[in-house]
Design an enzyme around this catalytic site. Structure first.
Site, PDB file in Angstrom:
ATOM      1  N   GLU A  70       9.492  -3.172  10.728  1.00 19.48           N
ATOM      2  CA  GLU A  70       9.867  -1.911  10.100  1.00 19.48           C
ATOM      3  C   GLU A  70      10.339  -0.919  11.154  1.00 19.48           C
ATOM      4  O   GLU A  70       9.654  -0.678  12.143  1.00 19.48           O
ATOM      5  CB  GLU A  70       8.694  -1.314   9.316  1.00 19.48           C
ATOM      6  CG  GLU A  70       9.046  -0.002   8.625  1.00 19.48           C
ATOM      7  CD  GLU A  70       7.998   0.465   7.627  1.00 19.48           C
ATOM      8  OE1 GLU A  70       8.177   1.566   7.060  1.00 19.48           O
ATOM      9  OE2 GLU A  70       7.007  -0.266   7.406  1.00 19.48           O
ATOM     10  N   ASP A  79       0.827  -1.203   0.000  1.00 16.65           N
ATOM     11  CA  ASP A  79       0.000   0.000   0.000  1.00 16.65           C
ATOM     12  C   ASP A  79       0.865   1.258   0.000  1.00 16.65           C
ATOM     13  O   ASP A  79       0.349   2.374  -0.053  1.00 16.65           O
ATOM     14  CB  ASP A  79      -1.012   0.004   1.147  1.00 16.65           C
ATOM     15  CG  ASP A  79      -0.387  -0.088   2.526  1.00 16.65           C
ATOM     16  OD1 ASP A  79       0.869  -0.142   2.630  1.00 16.65           O
ATOM     17  OD2 ASP A  79      -1.136  -0.116   3.514  1.00 16.65           O
ATOM     18  N   SER A  80       2.179   1.067  -0.016  1.00 13.72           N
ATOM     19  CA  SER A  80       3.100   2.171  -0.278  1.00 13.72           C
ATOM     20  C   SER A  80       2.824   2.801  -1.634  1.00 13.72           C
ATOM     21  O   SER A  80       3.304   3.907  -1.913  1.00 13.72           O
ATOM     22  CB  SER A  80       4.549   1.670  -0.230  1.00 13.72           C
ATOM     23  OG  SER A  80       4.705   0.495  -1.016  1.00 13.72           O
TER      24      SER A  80
END
Length: 269
Positions: A178, A41-42
Protein backbone atom coordinates in the site's frame (compact mmCIF):
# COMPACT_ATOMS: atom_id res chain seq x y z
CA UNK A 1 -10.35 -22.02 -4.11
CA UNK A 2 -7.49 -19.99 -2.69
CA UNK A 3 -4.81 -22.23 -4.18
CA UNK A 4 -6.44 -22.08 -7.60
CA UNK A 5 -6.49 -18.27 -7.44
CA UNK A 6 -2.85 -18.14 -6.39
CA UNK A 7 -1.91 -20.41 -9.29
CA UNK A 8 -3.73 -18.15 -11.74
CA UNK A 9 -1.88 -15.15 -10.34
CA UNK A 10 1.50 -16.86 -10.65
CA UNK A 11 0.68 -17.79 -14.24
CA UNK A 12 0.23 -14.12 -15.07
CA UNK A 13 -3.49 -13.46 -14.69
CA UNK A 14 -4.16 -10.19 -12.89
CA UNK A 15 -6.19 -10.57 -9.70
CA UNK A 16 -9.04 -8.14 -9.01
CA UNK A 17 -9.90 -7.66 -5.34
CA UNK A 18 -12.39 -5.34 -3.63
CA UNK A 19 -13.25 -4.69 -0.01
CA UNK A 20 -16.61 -6.08 1.02
CA UNK A 21 -18.53 -5.81 4.27
CA UNK A 22 -22.00 -7.29 3.71
CA UNK A 23 -23.90 -10.13 2.03
CA UNK A 24 -25.60 -8.07 -0.69
CA UNK A 25 -22.40 -6.64 -2.10
CA UNK A 26 -20.61 -9.97 -1.62
CA UNK A 27 -23.10 -11.66 -3.93
CA UNK A 28 -22.97 -8.80 -6.44
CA UNK A 29 -19.16 -8.71 -6.51
CA UNK A 30 -18.81 -12.46 -6.88
CA UNK A 31 -21.25 -12.54 -9.79
CA UNK A 32 -19.43 -9.56 -11.37
CA UNK A 33 -16.18 -11.52 -11.45
CA UNK A 34 -14.25 -10.09 -8.50
CA UNK A 35 -11.57 -12.68 -7.71
CA UNK A 36 -11.21 -12.08 -3.97
CA UNK A 37 -13.30 -10.22 -1.41
CA UNK A 38 -11.38 -8.41 1.32
CA UNK A 39 -13.27 -8.00 4.58
CA UNK A 40 -11.13 -5.05 5.52
CA UNK A 41 -10.72 -3.25 8.80
CA UNK A 42 -11.26 -0.22 6.59
CA UNK A 43 -14.83 -0.77 7.76
CA UNK A 44 -13.81 1.35 10.74
CA UNK A 45 -13.79 4.30 8.38
CA UNK A 46 -16.29 3.59 5.60
CA UNK A 47 -18.88 1.71 7.69
CA UNK A 48 -18.38 2.93 11.27
CA UNK A 49 -17.50 6.54 10.43
CA UNK A 50 -14.14 6.69 12.20
CA UNK A 51 -10.97 8.41 11.05
CA UNK A 52 -8.82 5.26 11.15
CA UNK A 53 -8.99 1.47 11.47
CA UNK A 54 -7.89 1.51 15.10
CA UNK A 55 -11.34 1.16 16.64
CA UNK A 56 -12.18 -2.08 14.84
CA UNK A 57 -12.50 -5.15 17.07
CA UNK A 58 -12.31 -8.91 16.51
CA UNK A 59 -16.06 -9.08 17.03
CA UNK A 60 -16.51 -6.55 14.22
CA UNK A 61 -14.32 -8.59 11.90
CA UNK A 62 -16.02 -11.87 12.76
CA UNK A 63 -19.46 -10.39 12.18
CA UNK A 64 -18.61 -8.92 8.79
CA UNK A 65 -16.68 -12.01 7.70
CA UNK A 66 -19.68 -14.21 8.48
CA UNK A 67 -22.15 -12.12 6.51
CA UNK A 68 -19.81 -11.72 3.53
CA UNK A 69 -19.28 -15.49 3.46
CA UNK A 70 -23.05 -16.02 3.65
CA UNK A 71 -23.62 -13.71 0.70
CA UNK A 72 -21.02 -15.32 -1.54
CA UNK A 73 -20.25 -18.88 -0.40
CA UNK A 74 -18.32 -19.53 -3.61
CA UNK A 75 -16.00 -16.52 -3.28
CA UNK A 76 -12.43 -16.41 -2.04
CA UNK A 77 -12.43 -14.27 1.11
CA UNK A 78 -9.56 -12.52 2.88
CA UNK A 79 -10.15 -11.01 6.32
CA UNK A 80 -8.06 -8.44 8.11
CA UNK A 81 -6.83 -9.22 11.58
CA UNK A 82 -7.65 -6.03 13.51
CA UNK A 83 -5.24 -4.12 15.69
CA UNK A 84 -4.21 -5.89 18.92
CA UNK A 85 -5.46 -9.27 17.70
CA UNK A 86 -2.10 -10.72 16.61
CA UNK A 87 0.86 -8.47 17.46
CA UNK A 88 1.59 -9.42 21.07
CA UNK A 89 1.12 -13.16 21.55
CA UNK A 90 1.42 -16.05 19.10
CA UNK A 91 -1.25 -18.13 20.80
CA UNK A 92 -3.71 -15.24 20.70
CA UNK A 93 -2.83 -14.58 17.07
CA UNK A 94 -3.56 -18.18 16.15
CA UNK A 95 -6.82 -18.29 18.10
CA UNK A 96 -8.05 -15.10 16.45
CA UNK A 97 -6.91 -16.15 12.98
CA UNK A 98 -8.62 -19.52 13.32
CA UNK A 99 -11.80 -17.77 14.40
CA UNK A 100 -11.77 -15.73 11.18
CA UNK A 101 -11.24 -18.88 9.14
CA UNK A 102 -14.14 -20.56 10.92
CA UNK A 103 -16.26 -17.48 10.17
CA UNK A 104 -15.65 -17.97 6.45
CA UNK A 105 -12.28 -16.46 5.53
CA UNK A 106 -9.83 -18.42 3.40
CA UNK A 107 -6.83 -16.27 4.30
CA UNK A 108 -6.06 -13.59 6.90
CA UNK A 109 -4.05 -10.40 6.46
CA UNK A 110 -1.59 -9.02 9.00
CA UNK A 111 0.27 -5.74 8.84
CA UNK A 112 3.99 -5.14 9.06
CA UNK A 113 7.27 -6.95 8.59
CA UNK A 114 10.11 -7.43 11.07
CA UNK A 115 8.91 -9.40 14.07
CA UNK A 116 5.60 -10.05 12.28
CA UNK A 117 7.49 -12.54 10.10
CA UNK A 118 7.55 -14.98 13.00
CA UNK A 119 3.83 -14.45 13.53
CA UNK A 120 3.18 -15.22 9.89
CA UNK A 121 5.33 -18.34 10.06
CA UNK A 122 3.52 -19.55 13.18
CA UNK A 123 0.11 -19.06 11.62
CA UNK A 124 1.11 -20.82 8.41
CA UNK A 125 2.67 -23.72 10.31
CA UNK A 126 -0.65 -24.11 12.10
CA UNK A 127 -2.70 -24.18 8.93
CA UNK A 128 -3.74 -20.54 8.51
CA UNK A 129 -2.93 -18.94 5.13
CA UNK A 130 -1.50 -15.42 5.51
CA UNK A 131 -1.24 -12.29 3.40
CA UNK A 132 1.44 -9.84 4.53
CA UNK A 133 0.54 -6.13 4.31
CA UNK A 134 3.61 -3.92 3.77
CA UNK A 135 4.35 -0.29 2.91
CA UNK A 136 1.80 2.01 4.46
CA UNK A 137 0.13 0.01 7.22
CA UNK A 138 -3.08 1.71 8.46
CA UNK A 139 -2.89 0.18 11.93
CA UNK A 140 0.42 2.03 12.40
CA UNK A 141 -0.87 5.36 11.08
CA UNK A 142 0.04 7.18 14.29
CA UNK A 143 3.60 5.82 14.30
CA UNK A 144 3.99 6.66 10.61
CA UNK A 145 2.87 10.25 11.18
CA UNK A 146 -0.21 10.05 8.98
CA UNK A 147 -1.11 8.74 5.54
CA UNK A 148 2.27 8.93 3.84
CA UNK A 149 4.01 7.11 1.03
CA UNK A 150 6.47 4.49 2.24
CA UNK A 151 9.69 3.23 0.66
CA UNK A 152 10.63 6.48 -1.05
CA UNK A 153 14.33 6.30 -0.17
CA UNK A 154 16.74 3.54 -1.14
CA UNK A 155 17.13 2.44 2.48
CA UNK A 156 13.38 2.39 3.12
CA UNK A 157 12.81 0.46 -0.09
CA UNK A 158 15.37 -2.14 0.96
CA UNK A 159 13.52 -2.67 4.23
CA UNK A 160 10.26 -3.33 2.39
CA UNK A 161 12.04 -5.67 -0.03
CA UNK A 162 13.61 -7.58 2.85
CA UNK A 163 10.29 -7.83 4.68
CA UNK A 164 8.56 -9.12 1.54
CA UNK A 165 11.26 -11.72 0.93
CA UNK A 166 11.14 -12.88 4.54
CA UNK A 167 7.36 -13.07 4.53
CA UNK A 168 7.41 -15.20 1.38
CA UNK A 169 10.05 -17.46 2.90
CA UNK A 170 7.98 -17.76 6.08
CA UNK A 171 5.11 -19.12 4.01
CA UNK A 172 2.90 -16.10 3.35
CA UNK A 173 0.64 -16.81 0.38
CA UNK A 174 0.49 -13.20 -0.80
CA UNK A 175 2.02 -9.80 -0.12
CA UNK A 176 -0.02 -6.59 -0.32
CA UNK A 177 1.71 -3.26 -0.92
CA UNK A 178 0.00 0.00 0.00
CA UNK A 179 1.25 3.44 -1.03
CA UNK A 180 4.74 2.51 -2.17
CA UNK A 181 6.51 3.68 -5.34
CA UNK A 182 5.40 1.70 -8.38
CA UNK A 183 8.97 0.88 -9.39
CA UNK A 184 9.66 -0.63 -5.97
CA UNK A 185 6.48 -2.74 -5.97
CA UNK A 186 7.23 -3.97 -9.49
CA UNK A 187 10.78 -4.90 -8.55
CA UNK A 188 9.65 -6.84 -5.49
CA UNK A 189 6.90 -8.58 -7.47
CA UNK A 190 9.54 -9.78 -9.92
CA UNK A 191 11.79 -10.87 -7.05
CA UNK A 192 9.60 -12.85 -4.65
CA UNK A 193 7.92 -16.21 -5.19
CA UNK A 194 4.34 -15.27 -4.23
CA UNK A 195 1.72 -13.00 -5.83
CA UNK A 196 1.48 -9.35 -4.84
CA UNK A 197 -1.55 -7.08 -4.55
CA UNK A 198 -1.23 -3.35 -4.91
CA UNK A 199 -3.18 -0.34 -3.71
CA UNK A 200 -1.38 2.81 -4.69
CA UNK A 201 1.59 0.66 -5.73
CA UNK A 202 1.40 0.72 -9.51
CA UNK A 203 0.36 -1.72 -12.21
CA UNK A 204 3.34 -4.04 -11.80
CA UNK A 205 1.76 -6.02 -8.97
CA UNK A 206 0.08 -9.36 -9.56
CA UNK A 207 -3.29 -7.80 -8.75
CA UNK A 208 -5.07 -4.78 -7.36
CA UNK A 209 -7.44 -3.93 -4.51
CA UNK A 210 -9.66 -0.92 -3.91
CA UNK A 211 -11.99 0.03 -1.12
CA UNK A 212 -15.51 -0.41 -2.49
CA UNK A 213 -16.63 3.06 -1.39
CA UNK A 214 -13.68 4.59 -3.26
CA UNK A 215 -14.61 2.68 -6.43
CA UNK A 216 -18.15 4.05 -6.09
CA UNK A 217 -16.94 7.56 -5.27
CA UNK A 218 -19.16 7.78 -2.19
CA UNK A 219 -16.67 8.01 0.67
CA UNK A 220 -16.17 11.60 1.82
CA UNK A 221 -14.14 11.17 4.99
CA UNK A 222 -14.97 10.60 8.68
CA UNK A 223 -18.59 11.07 9.67
CA UNK A 224 -18.04 14.25 11.65
CA UNK A 225 -16.02 16.08 8.99
CA UNK A 226 -17.20 18.28 6.15
CA UNK A 227 -17.22 16.29 2.89
CA UNK A 228 -15.79 19.31 1.09
CA UNK A 229 -12.62 18.97 3.17
CA UNK A 230 -12.03 15.40 2.01
CA UNK A 231 -9.66 14.61 -0.84
CA UNK A 232 -9.81 11.12 -2.30
CA UNK A 233 -6.50 9.23 -2.32
CA UNK A 234 -4.50 9.35 -5.51
CA UNK A 235 -4.92 5.63 -6.13
CA UNK A 236 -8.75 5.75 -6.08
CA UNK A 237 -10.92 5.88 -9.18
CA UNK A 238 -14.65 6.53 -9.31
CA UNK A 239 -15.88 3.79 -11.64
CA UNK A 240 -19.51 4.49 -10.77
CA UNK A 241 -19.23 8.01 -12.14
CA UNK A 242 -18.37 6.55 -15.54
CA UNK A 243 -21.39 4.25 -15.70
CA UNK A 244 -24.12 5.31 -13.29
CA UNK A 245 -24.66 1.63 -12.50
CA UNK A 246 -23.08 -0.14 -9.52
CA UNK A 247 -22.91 -3.59 -11.10
CA UNK A 248 -21.39 -2.21 -14.30
CA UNK A 249 -18.91 -0.14 -12.29
CA UNK A 250 -17.63 -3.28 -10.55
CA UNK A 251 -17.48 -5.21 -13.82
CA UNK A 252 -15.53 -2.36 -15.42
CA UNK A 253 -13.10 -2.34 -12.50
CA UNK A 254 -12.48 -6.07 -12.88
CA UNK A 255 -11.93 -5.70 -16.62
CA UNK A 256 -9.63 -2.70 -16.16
CA UNK A 257 -7.46 -4.63 -13.71
CA UNK A 258 -7.40 -7.75 -15.87
CA UNK A 259 -6.29 -5.91 -19.00
CA UNK A 260 -3.81 -3.65 -17.19
CA UNK A 261 -5.67 -0.37 -17.72
CA UNK A 262 -6.01 0.19 -13.98
CA UNK A 263 -4.11 1.51 -12.20
CA UNK A 264 -2.83 4.08 -14.68
CA UNK A 265 0.19 6.29 -14.08
CA UNK A 266 -1.90 8.96 -12.33
CA UNK A 267 -2.96 6.44 -9.69
CA UNK A 268 0.62 5.53 -8.78
CA UNK A 269 3.51 7.05 -6.87
Amino acid sequence: MLNALLSRAMSGEKIAMLTCYDATFAKLMHLAGVDMLLVGDSLGMVIQGGDSTLGVTMQDMLYHTRIVAKGAPGAVIMSDMPVDSYEHDLADALQNAQALIEAGAHIVKIEGGGHMVETARYLVENGVPVCAHLGFTPQSVEKLGGYKIQGKTEAAGQVILKDAQEMATAGASMVLFEMVPAALATHITETISVPTIGIGAGAGCSGQVLVLQDLLGIYTGPAEKNPQDYKAPRFAQNFLGQTGNIEKAIINYVQAVKCGEFPAAQHSY
